[in-house]
Design an enzyme around this catalytic site. Sequence first.
Site, mmCIF file in Angstrom:
data_model
loop_
_atom_site.group_PDB
_atom_site.id
_atom_site.type_symbol
_atom_site.label_atom_id
_atom_site.label_comp_id
_atom_site.label_asym_id
_atom_site.label_seq_id
_atom_site.Cartn_x
_atom_site.Cartn_y
_atom_site.Cartn_z
ATOM 1 C CG PHE A 169 -0.354 0.592 2.683
ATOM 2 C CD1 PHE A 169 0.408 -0.276 3.233
ATOM 3 C CD2 PHE A 169 -0.522 1.481 2.930
ATOM 4 C CE1 PHE A 169 0.843 0.094 4.642
ATOM 5 C CE2 PHE A 169 -0.002 2.085 4.230
ATOM 6 C CZ PHE A 169 0.650 1.180 4.929
ATOM 7 C CE LYS A 170 4.105 1.045 4.627
ATOM 8 N NZ LYS A 170 4.107 1.756 5.866
ATOM 9 C CG ASP A 171 4.136 0.651 -4.463
ATOM 10 O OD1 ASP A 171 5.326 0.945 -4.257
ATOM 11 O OD2 ASP A 171 3.690 -0.724 -4.535
#
Length: 470
Positions: free
Chosen positions: A111-113
Amino acid sequence: MRYVSTRGSAPDLGFRDVLLAGLARDGGLYVPAEWPKFSEAEIRAMRGLAYPELALRLLTPFVGGEIDEATFARIVREAYATFRHEAVCPIVQTGPNEFVLELFHGPTLAFKDVAMQLLARLMDHVLAERGERATIAGATSGDTGGAAIDAFAGRDRTDIFILFPHGKVSPVQQRQMTTSTAANVHAIAVEGNFDDCQDLVKGMFNHHAFRDRVRLSGVNSINWARIMAQIVYYFSSALSLGAPDRAVSFTVPTGNFGDIFAAYAAKRMGLPIDRLVIATNDNDILARTLATGTYETRGVMETTSPSMDIQVSSNFERLLFEAHGRDADSVVRATQGLRQSGSFEIDKPALEAIRTEFDAGRSSMAETADTIRDVLAKSGYLIDPHTATAVKVAREKADPTTPMVVLSTAHPAKFPTAVEAACGVSPALPVWLGDLMERPEKFAVLPSDPKMLEDHLSRLSRADRESSGS
Ligand SMILES: Cc1ncc(COP(=O)(O)O)c(C=O)c1O
Ligand SMILES: N[C@@H](CCOP(=O)(O)O)C(=O)O
């Protein structure tokens, strides 16, 4: 739009300065001076927007006119063009009233992307506009590092240094950080745990002479722009389930409290959210805090969801600031207590304010494995251990009248050993990462020592060389 520090003694800043500052100079975290508000009618009008267009509508007030509209729109569209699903963050149904929000369709399967692809482009733009270079420092328990390295690799205006706990991230996570061939990427394995890495990074920010010399910037969720970008998928998922005419609840696998704080921000902006459920693994400091009112650190336990193996949950400070009616002195007292004794008490009214919005639960490693097996057996759907902690907790907190959205924060192929041990299926990496485990690695190993770290950065940072005129 101006931004204020949770500790009250750093200067208020505009968006571009907050973006480059990371941590405030008083050690606090920046939050918007006021929350932008969207009416029900405005939220209803967002239905059907493509993800980048929704992002533009929601994020424009935070930028406060500091980046021109056309440039901001181009940056947002380019950031989300890197995702391999047309919806960017699609939802799938896994139970009668249970939905999984898939946040892993970006380049590094985490999800960091979602935030990092935007952050890197925004920083690049602001640095180019100013004709400056920056040194980026980040701490990771596994996913932030890979996402940041992917997003910043090869960018001429930044050198990026990522600290990860040596031997405590999954092999896929490690290789995503150590196999970049870009000259501006520097992965550092620290002899310690994630909290040590995070302490080292915050220490560099609080050492002002060093910070100014290397022009330090941060990519952890201490940087407001990370939280800002994560607000969008709470809106996109709620809109597709009937918002604003129907409230939804969210369960979020939580570590540094950034992701769930973005949900809180979405609520403050007008999104009808019923419950915000914090899911922890065996490192259950946040679940204990909500139950007892005492934030009390203990040793970090290594689990099958390593990205949540953390005790000092940085963004909880942002929530404390809000729950204390934005009283910075209360936040300073809490952080002093944490530094001196490893714990602090939350005042009754603030605790009540937190409990009004949040609920929390915990999933042990065995329960997480059971959940992976159960979801696969009943829905034919494979989830990673971080997502599984949230599904387990969501099911305990479920209310049959409100849709529960569980955040799926990583692709199962990032944690094949734990997934296979739980359910017998070994998830494969997608083709574009197929040879990841064969790529040669490059990383430094350093003890958890501030001076050695600063020397290491100084030696390799181009911004430092420019400041020192060498
Ligand atoms: C896969 C995964 N799930 C959950 C989390 C926890 O998110 P946060 O730190 O925003 O609470 C992380 C790390 O941040 C992560 O990498
Ligand atoms: N779980 C994170 C820890 C750092 O969190 P961040 O959201 O503050 O960058 C990770 O995977 O690195």
